[in-house]
Write a protein that holds these residues in place. Structure first.
Motif, PDB file in Angstrom:
ATOM      1  N   HIS A  94       0.824  -1.200   0.000  1.00 35.59           N
ATOM      2  CA  HIS A  94       0.000   0.000   0.000  1.00 35.59           C
ATOM      3  C   HIS A  94       0.864   1.257   0.000  1.00 35.59           C
ATOM      4  O   HIS A  94       0.618   2.202  -0.749  1.00 35.59           O
ATOM      5  CB  HIS A  94      -0.962   0.015   1.207  1.00 35.59           C
ATOM      6  CG  HIS A  94      -1.674   1.329   1.331  1.00 35.59           C
ATOM      7  ND1 HIS A  94      -1.260   2.317   2.189  1.00 35.59           N
ATOM      8  CD2 HIS A  94      -2.734   1.832   0.662  1.00 35.59           C
ATOM      9  CE1 HIS A  94      -2.038   3.376   2.053  1.00 35.59           C
ATOM     10  NE2 HIS A  94      -2.946   3.100   1.142  1.00 35.59           N
ATOM     11  N   THR A 292     -17.131   1.341   4.919  1.00 36.76           N
ATOM     12  CA  THR A 292     -15.997   0.693   4.272  1.00 36.76           C
ATOM     13  C   THR A 292     -15.698  -0.570   5.081  1.00 36.76           C
ATOM     14  O   THR A 292     -16.058  -0.645   6.264  1.00 36.76           O
ATOM     15  CB  THR A 292     -14.784   1.633   4.145  1.00 36.76           C
ATOM     16  OG1 THR A 292     -13.773   0.950   3.402  1.00 36.76           O
ATOM     17  CG2 THR A 292     -14.216   2.065   5.482  1.00 36.76           C
ATOM     18  N   HIS A 350      -5.315   4.992   4.645  1.00 36.93           N
ATOM     19  CA  HIS A 350      -6.119   4.922   3.421  1.00 36.93           C
ATOM     20  C   HIS A 350      -6.962   6.165   3.201  1.00 36.93           C
ATOM     21  O   HIS A 350      -7.838   6.162   2.330  1.00 36.93           O
ATOM     22  CB  HIS A 350      -7.025   3.686   3.456  1.00 36.93           C
ATOM     23  CG  HIS A 350      -6.279   2.399   3.304  1.00 36.93           C
ATOM     24  ND1 HIS A 350      -5.918   1.892   2.085  1.00 36.93           N
ATOM     25  CD2 HIS A 350      -5.795   1.542   4.225  1.00 36.93           C
ATOM     26  CE1 HIS A 350      -5.260   0.757   2.252  1.00 36.93           C
ATOM     27  NE2 HIS A 350      -5.175   0.524   3.553  1.00 36.93           N
ATOM     28  N   CYS A 352      -8.845   9.137   1.921  1.00 33.01           N
ATOM     29  CA  CYS A 352      -9.137   9.325   0.498  1.00 33.01           C
ATOM     30  C   CYS A 352      -8.112  10.219  -0.204  1.00 33.01           C
ATOM     31  O   CYS A 352      -7.935  11.379   0.162  1.00 33.01           O
ATOM     32  CB  CYS A 352     -10.533   9.919   0.351  1.00 33.01           C
ATOM     33  SG  CYS A 352     -10.943  10.288  -1.358  1.00 33.01           S
TER      34      CYS A 352
HETATM   35  C1  HEM Z   1     -17.142  12.747  -1.960  1.00 31.44           C
HETATM   36  C2  HEM Z   1     -16.339  11.996  -2.627  1.00 31.44           C
HETATM   37  C3  HEM Z   1     -15.511  10.896  -2.050  1.00 31.44           C
HETATM   38  C4  HEM Z   1     -15.662  10.179  -0.889  1.00 31.44           C
HETATM   39  C5  HEM Z   1     -16.752  10.337   0.156  1.00 31.44           C
HETATM   40  C6  HEM Z   1     -14.572   9.236  -0.823  1.00 31.44           C
HETATM   41  C7  HEM Z   1     -14.370   8.354   0.220  1.00 31.44           C
HETATM   42  C8  HEM Z   1     -13.270   7.540   0.355  1.00 31.44           C
HETATM   43  C9  HEM Z   1     -13.005   6.690   1.502  1.00 31.44           C
HETATM   44  C10 HEM Z   1     -13.922   6.520   2.693  1.00 31.44           C
HETATM   45  C11 HEM Z   1     -11.812   6.090   1.290  1.00 31.44           C
HETATM   46  C12 HEM Z   1     -11.089   5.141   2.260  1.00 31.44           C
HETATM   47  C13 HEM Z   1     -11.570   3.731   2.115  1.00 31.44           C
HETATM   48  C14 HEM Z   1     -11.009   2.788   3.160  1.00 31.44           C
HETATM   49  O1  HEM Z   1     -10.341   3.206   4.107  1.00 31.44           O
HETATM   50  O2  HEM Z   1     -11.285   1.595   3.029  1.00 31.44           O
HETATM   51  C15 HEM Z   1     -11.319   6.535   0.003  1.00 31.44           C
HETATM   52  C16 HEM Z   1     -10.149   6.111  -0.571  1.00 31.44           C
HETATM   53  C17 HEM Z   1      -9.741   6.510  -1.824  1.00 31.44           C
HETATM   54  N1  HEM Z   1     -10.343   7.437  -2.659  1.00 31.44           N
HETATM   55 FE1  HEM Z   1     -12.007   8.485  -2.259  1.00 31.44          FE
HETATM   56  N2  HEM Z   1     -13.795   9.383  -1.934  1.00 31.44           N
HETATM   57  C18 HEM Z   1     -14.317  10.398  -2.702  1.00 31.44           C
HETATM   58  C19 HEM Z   1     -13.812  10.884  -3.901  1.00 31.44           C
HETATM   59  C20 HEM Z   1     -12.681  10.449  -4.509  1.00 31.44           C
HETATM   60  C21 HEM Z   1     -12.135  10.970  -5.729  1.00 31.44           C
HETATM   61  C22 HEM Z   1     -12.705  12.143  -6.496  1.00 31.44           C
HETATM   62  C23 HEM Z   1     -11.034  10.218  -6.024  1.00 31.44           C
HETATM   63  C24 HEM Z   1     -10.046  10.271  -7.167  1.00 31.44           C
HETATM   64  C25 HEM Z   1      -9.939  10.897  -8.125  1.00 31.44           C
HETATM   65  C26 HEM Z   1     -10.866   9.249  -4.968  1.00 31.44           C
HETATM   66  C27 HEM Z   1      -9.859   8.334  -4.900  1.00 31.44           C
HETATM   67  C28 HEM Z   1      -9.607   7.531  -3.807  1.00 31.44           C
HETATM   68  C29 HEM Z   1      -8.455   6.629  -3.726  1.00 31.44           C
HETATM   69  C30 HEM Z   1      -7.384   6.431  -4.795  1.00 31.44           C
HETATM   70  C31 HEM Z   1      -8.556   5.992  -2.485  1.00 31.44           C
HETATM   71  C32 HEM Z   1      -7.617   4.918  -1.916  1.00 31.44           C
HETATM   72  C33 HEM Z   1      -6.649   5.541  -0.953  1.00 31.44           C
HETATM   73  C34 HEM Z   1      -5.821   4.504  -0.209  1.00 31.44           C
HETATM   74  O3  HEM Z   1      -6.232   3.346  -0.089  1.00 31.44           O
HETATM   75  O4  HEM Z   1      -4.704   4.866   0.232  1.00 31.44           O
HETATM   76  N3  HEM Z   1     -11.880   9.407  -4.059  1.00 31.44           N
HETATM   77  N4  HEM Z   1     -12.221   7.435  -0.557  1.00 31.44           N
END
Ligand code: HEM
Length: 405
Positions: A94, A292, A350, A352
């Motif tokens: 990761h 999640t 993780h 976001c």
């Molecule tokens: C309101 C919009 C969004 C919400 C509520 C959201 C929510 C989340 C959450 C809760 C996680 C963590 C999941 C976990 O811990 O299992 C996450 C991870 C992630 N999100 Fe978002 N997300 C949003 C928008 C976006 C956008 C716009 C992008 C990319 C262009 C994005 C890319 C990612 C990526 C790449 C991860 C993985 C990070 C990691 O594992 O280190 N997300 N998101």
């Protein structure tokens, strides 16, 4: 009455908050026979589960191992890419993937996107000119983030509906829907189509670099390595998928919340400077990610229960965000709320990666909606809206609204 969490129950889908309040108060680490999983609902426990190493983010391998042989054949092609998504990986993989992806999507890159986002918002709203009734999701909240992420990846605009179709197929696997027939076959189709498309695009960027994030990803290096071709394809898929469904539902859920709280819409119109705290409150009040998942990495006690290695756990972000121990009057939409320690973007390693982008898109969209419309009225009784029946996404499939100019 004993607690029973059935996420597919239409009343719970529409409004899970009352049940979550009971679960948080009576049994914040609850065993759900329906889900065969633990369900965590308090803010403190949600934060600690997401932050510590007693839980694994790799919920795919156990699921794959348990799948029936016929399903496993379909899952092979899905797993080839999805198992490379950093959201499903633990350190050290990761850490490496995140470091490399951070080159392409970070606050600096996102700030440079402001003009593109503003022009996409403008274009979509211009297309709505002369129409007073629209589907807020299909006509605005879906295309906006999809077009932004497509622009970032260098995908032509006329691919919008193809991208949407593939992503809808894929959601059958990663979105944990419960009531879709043939969900693995559909997900497999979506993955193969997307992988073909992005493999070609990656090859093009290798041959001829451009000023887009796919090129940044292709060129990203750390001390040891670069992303492999499969990792690049997987990263593009993840951005496309994570980058639009979530933001779509953030915008849709916010419109529903403002419809139910017209004083807050007026307040925002009178003081547009509150937009930053308003977006944080939309994220908290009824955020687009219900939960999640994690897997218990080693047996231990939590909340008075014995957790066994290998058991699955859902961290209910929507429930943690209404915890009265952290938020005053948690059921009230308060666009000026400060501080606002919501966990809608997760917590810890993780957290976001797209949070700055989602915030900027929501801010830009609402600034423009507030300028153009006196009011946005939901044109159908809230009880009749079709909620997505899934553990990850929280939102409605369509949102008919009346625009008051
Ligand atoms: C309101 C919009 C969004 C919400 C509520 C959201 C929510 C989340 C959450 C809760 C996680 C963590 C999941 C976990 O811990 O299992 C996450 C991870 C992630 N999100 Fe978002 N997300 C949003 C928008 C976006 C956008 C716009 C992008 C990319 C262009 C994005 C890319 C990612 C990526 C790449 C991860 C993985 C990070 C990691 O594992 O280190 N997300 N998101």
């Amino acid at each position: 009455m004993s607690l029973f969490y059935d996420p597919s129950n239409p009343a719970v889908l529409r409004n899970p908050h009352a049940l979550f309040a009971r679960m948080r108060a009576e049994d914040p680490v609850h065993w759900s026979p329906k889900l065969s999983s633990w369900v965590v609902t308090s803010h403190a426990l949600a934060e600690s589960v997401l932050a510590i190493g007693d839980f694994s983010s790799d919920r795919l391998s156990p699921f794959y191992k348990q799948a029936e042989a016929t399903d496993r054949a379909k899952l092979n092609e899905i797993m080839r890419y999805i198992s490379l998504w950093l959201v499903f990986r633990n350190p050290p993989e990761h850490t490496r993937l995140r470091r490399l992806m951070n080159v392409a999507i970070n606050p600096g890159v996102v700030a440079g996107l402001q003009p593109d986002i503003a022009s996409i918002v403008d274009l979509l709203l211009e297309e709505l000119k002369g129409r007073d009734e629209i589907d807020f999701i299909g006509d605005f909240a879906m295309p906006l983030p999809a077009l932004v992420i497509m622009k970032m990846l260098g995908v032509p605009r006329d691919m919008l509906f193809k991208m949407k179709e593939w992503s809808d197929d894929l959601i059958n696997f990663v979105g944990s829907p419960r009531t879709v027939e043939d969900k693995y076959e559909r997900a497999r189709r979506g993955v193969i189509a997307m992988a073909d498309f992005f493999s070609q695009l990656v090859a093009e960027r290798r041959a001829q670099p451009k000023n887009d994030i796919l090129t940044y990803l292709v060129e990203a290096r750390d001390e040891q390595s670069a992303l492999t071709d499969d990792e690049l394809v997987a990263a593009a898929m993840l951005m496309l998928f994570a980058g639009h469904e979530t933001t779509t539902n953030l915008l849709g859920n916010a419109v529903m919340a403002l419809h139910a709280n017209p004083d807050q819409w007026e307040h925002l119109r009178q003081s547009p400077g509150s937009i930053e705290s308003a977006v944080e409150e939309f994220l908290r009040f009824d955020g687009p990610v219900l939960s999640t998942a994690r897997v218990v990495a080693r047996s231990h006690e939590l909340g008075g229960h014995s957790l066994e290695e290998g058991q699955r756990m859902f961290v209910m972000l929507t429930a943690a965000n209404r915890d009265p121990k952290v938020f005053d009057e948690p059921d009230r939409l308060d666009i000026g709320r400060k501080p606002n320690r919501h966990v809608t973007f997760g917590k810890g390693a993780h957290f976001c990666l797209g949070a700055p982008l989602a915030r900027l898109e929501a801010k830009t969209a609402f600034n423009e909606l507030l300028k153009r419309f006196q009011r946005i009225e939901v044109a159908k009784p809230i009880e009749e809206l079709d909620w997505i029946d899934a553990m990850v996404m929280r939102g409605v499939r369509a949102l008919p609204v009346r625009l008051h100019r």
